[in-house]
Design a protein around this motif. Structure first.
Motif, mmCIF file in Angstrom:
data_model
loop_
_atom_site.group_PDB
_atom_site.id
_atom_site.type_symbol
_atom_site.label_atom_id
_atom_site.label_comp_id
_atom_site.label_asym_id
_atom_site.label_seq_id
_atom_site.Cartn_x
_atom_site.Cartn_y
_atom_site.Cartn_z
ATOM 1 N N PHE A 4 0.806 -1.216 0.000
ATOM 2 C CA PHE A 4 0.000 0.000 0.000
ATOM 3 C C PHE A 4 0.841 1.269 0.000
ATOM 4 C CE2 PHE A 4 -2.486 -3.399 2.077
ATOM 5 C CZ PHE A 4 -3.489 -3.514 1.114
ATOM 6 N N GLN A 5 2.088 1.155 -0.418
ATOM 7 C CA GLN A 5 2.948 2.340 -0.518
ATOM 8 C C GLN A 5 2.298 3.351 -1.458
ATOM 9 O OE1 GLN A 5 6.802 1.610 0.162
ATOM 10 N NE2 GLN A 5 7.033 3.783 0.474
ATOM 11 N N GLY A 6 2.174 4.580 -0.991
ATOM 12 C CA GLY A 6 1.574 5.625 -1.798
ATOM 13 C C GLY A 6 0.059 5.671 -1.742
ATOM 14 N N LYS A 7 -0.566 4.691 -1.090
ATOM 15 C CA LYS A 7 -2.019 4.670 -0.943
ATOM 16 C C LYS A 7 -2.418 5.357 0.359
ATOM 17 C CE LYS A 7 -2.859 1.891 -4.508
ATOM 18 N NZ LYS A 7 -3.655 2.313 -5.689
ATOM 19 N N THR A 8 -3.629 5.908 0.369
ATOM 20 C CA THR A 8 -4.151 6.549 1.575
ATOM 21 C C THR A 8 -5.405 5.828 2.039
ATOM 22 O OG1 THR A 8 -3.244 8.707 0.972
ATOM 23 C CG2 THR A 8 -5.067 8.690 2.549
ATOM 24 N N VAL A 9 -5.439 5.528 3.323
ATOM 25 C CA VAL A 9 -6.520 4.748 3.927
ATOM 26 C C VAL A 9 -7.181 5.555 5.027
ATOM 27 C CG1 VAL A 9 -7.115 2.583 5.059
ATOM 28 C CG2 VAL A 9 -5.139 2.671 3.517
ATOM 29 N N VAL A 10 -8.502 5.629 5.012
ATOM 30 C CA VAL A 10 -9.277 6.203 6.110
ATOM 31 C C VAL A 10 -9.837 5.052 6.944
ATOM 32 C CG1 VAL A 10 -11.371 7.475 6.734
ATOM 33 C CG2 VAL A 10 -9.889 8.324 4.898
ATOM 34 N N VAL A 11 -9.658 5.126 8.255
ATOM 35 C CA VAL A 11 -10.201 4.111 9.169
ATOM 36 C C VAL A 11 -11.012 4.829 10.234
ATOM 37 C CG1 VAL A 11 -9.717 2.205 10.728
ATOM 38 C CG2 VAL A 11 -8.173 2.648 8.795
ATOM 39 N N THR A 12 -12.323 4.639 10.242
ATOM 40 C CA THR A 12 -13.131 5.236 11.301
ATOM 41 C C THR A 12 -13.108 4.330 12.531
ATOM 42 O OG1 THR A 12 -15.224 4.225 10.600
ATOM 43 C CG2 THR A 12 -14.616 6.333 9.594
ATOM 44 N N GLY A 13 -13.307 4.937 13.690
ATOM 45 C CA GLY A 13 -13.139 4.186 14.930
ATOM 46 C C GLY A 13 -11.723 3.653 15.042
ATOM 47 N N GLY A 14 -10.769 4.460 14.570
ATOM 48 C CA GLY A 14 -9.402 3.987 14.399
ATOM 49 C C GLY A 14 -8.490 4.151 15.591
ATOM 50 N N ASN A 15 -9.024 4.585 16.721
ATOM 51 C CA ASN A 15 -8.157 4.898 17.858
ATOM 52 C C ASN A 15 -7.868 3.713 18.769
ATOM 53 O OD1 ASN A 15 -11.037 5.340 18.423
ATOM 54 N ND2 ASN A 15 -10.362 5.839 20.497
ATOM 55 N N LYS A 16 -8.628 2.610 18.634
ATOM 56 C CA LYS A 16 -8.426 1.481 19.547
ATOM 57 C C LYS A 16 -9.019 0.226 18.945
ATOM 58 C CE LYS A 16 -12.628 2.681 22.125
ATOM 59 N NZ LYS A 16 -13.173 3.100 23.438
ATOM 60 N N GLY A 17 -8.781 -0.903 19.599
ATOM 61 C CA GLY A 17 -9.397 -2.164 19.222
ATOM 62 C C GLY A 17 -9.137 -2.556 17.784
ATOM 63 N N ILE A 18 -10.183 -3.049 17.123
ATOM 64 C CA ILE A 18 -10.062 -3.488 15.741
ATOM 65 C C ILE A 18 -9.607 -2.340 14.849
ATOM 66 C CG2 ILE A 18 -11.386 -4.264 13.740
ATOM 67 C CD1 ILE A 18 -13.099 -5.945 15.646
ATOM 68 N N GLY A 19 -10.141 -1.149 15.086
ATOM 69 C CA GLY A 19 -9.795 -0.011 14.239
ATOM 70 C C GLY A 19 -8.318 0.308 14.248
ATOM 71 N N PHE A 20 -7.715 0.327 15.442
ATOM 72 C CA PHE A 20 -6.287 0.641 15.498
ATOM 73 C C PHE A 20 -5.464 -0.491 14.896
ATOM 74 C CE2 PHE A 20 -2.078 0.925 17.492
ATOM 75 C CZ PHE A 20 -1.734 2.202 17.052
ATOM 76 N N ALA A 21 -5.897 -1.739 15.085
ATOM 77 C CA ALA A 21 -5.193 -2.865 14.466
ATOM 78 C C ALA A 21 -5.211 -2.740 12.943
ATOM 79 C CB ALA A 21 -5.820 -4.184 14.904
ATOM 80 N N ILE A 22 -6.334 -2.294 12.390
ATOM 81 C CA ILE A 22 -6.433 -2.076 10.946
ATOM 82 C C ILE A 22 -5.472 -0.974 10.514
ATOM 83 C CG2 ILE A 22 -7.953 -1.265 9.103
ATOM 84 C CD1 ILE A 22 -10.286 -2.512 10.799
ATOM 85 N N ALA A 23 -5.507 0.141 11.233
ATOM 86 C CA ALA A 23 -4.618 1.256 10.906
ATOM 87 C C ALA A 23 -3.155 0.832 10.969
ATOM 88 C CB ALA A 23 -4.881 2.424 11.857
ATOM 89 N N GLN A 24 -2.815 0.068 11.983
ATOM 90 C CA GLN A 24 -1.439 -0.385 12.154
ATOM 91 C C GLN A 24 -1.020 -1.305 11.015
ATOM 92 O OE1 GLN A 24 -0.605 -2.431 15.928
ATOM 93 N NE2 GLN A 24 1.201 -1.137 16.088
#
Length: 255
Positions: A4-24
């Motif tokens: 995903f180099q150069g790609k931009t991802v939006v993750v809602t509920g991204g501060n903890k739990g599943i959301g932060f794991a996705i962001a990470q």
């Protein structure tokens, strides 16, 4: 990997739990990440990742959602992948379930996913395509006791996913959904505690442990388990997959 180099991802509920794991996971694979949440801790969560920003956003507010995608464009030039993860749950007997809790759950879980998909699609069409991934729930497959509002919201997410996938297929946009099962998160701590009191004399962790025994793999899932499937659906390997809802639950629900 740097898929995903150069790609931009939006993750809602991204501060903890599943959301932060996705962001990470996306960050680890080279993406620019925009973490969104109503909670201020989203700023610290974003600061812990490279190439990431945090945005305080109520996904049930149209103007706030527009502002979220504006912020993503201003920081990184556009949005390629959007993960609609923000969600809430309350548990109550039907006679005690308030109209306020019904409305709040539908607003965040269903309307919030709709508003984010709507705004992401508008921008992705201009960029020539993109990937949308909605977080539903095992309760999009089978509603559970004392949570009719939550089940209704998640069935709605699954239906919306199918409808949108048909609408935007020729725009090079795929739309898929994930149904997480029992995942070790703050939400499941709440579920264990409240359902545990309502369904029997369960101590902390006992109800969840008993339910885990019904999972063929005999373990609860992790945020990383969910994030791995989302990364696949967001990758080029999944370009011919759309309108699908995939269970990530260790075999708890098979369909």
């Amino acid at each position: 990997m740097t898929r995903f180099q150069g790609k931009t991802v939006v993750v809602t509920g991204g501060n903890k739990g599943i959301g932060f794991a996705i962001a990470q996971r996306f960050s680890d694979e080279g993406a620019n990440v925009v973490l969104a949440s109503v909670e201020e801790q989203v700023m610290a969560a974003a600061a812990s990742l490279p190439r990431a920003i945090g945005v305080i956003c109520d996904v049930a507010d149209k103007a706030a959602v527009v502002g979220l995608y504006d912020a993503a464009e201003e920081a990184f030039g556009g949005v390629d992948i959007s993960v609609q993860n923000a969600g809430i749950i309350t548990i109550a007997k039907i006679e005690d379930l308030s109209e306020r809790d019904w409305d709040a759950t539908m607003d965040v879980n269903a309307k919030g996913a709709f508003l984010c998909c709507q705004e992401a699609i508008r921008r992705m069409r201009q960029r020539g395509g993109g990937k949308l991934i909605n977080i539903a729930s095992g309760q999009a497959r089978a509603g559970f006791i004392y949570t009719p509002h939550y089940a209704a919201s998640k069935f709605g997410v699954m239906g919306m996913t199918q409808s949108l996938a048909k609408e935007v297929a020729l725009d090079n946009i795929t739309v898929n959904a994930i149904c997480p099962g029992i995942i070790k998160t703050d939400m499941w701590d709440y579920n264990d505690r409240v359902w545990g009191k309502m369904l029997g004399d369960y101590g902390p962790g006992e109800l969840m442990d008993s339910w885990v025994q019904n999972i063929p793999m005999k373990r609860a899932g992790s945020g990383a388990d969910v994030a791995a499937m989302i990364a696949f659906l967001a990758s080029n390997d999944a370009d011919y997959i759309t309108g699908q809802t995939i269970n990530v639950d260790g075999g708890l629900i098979m369909s």
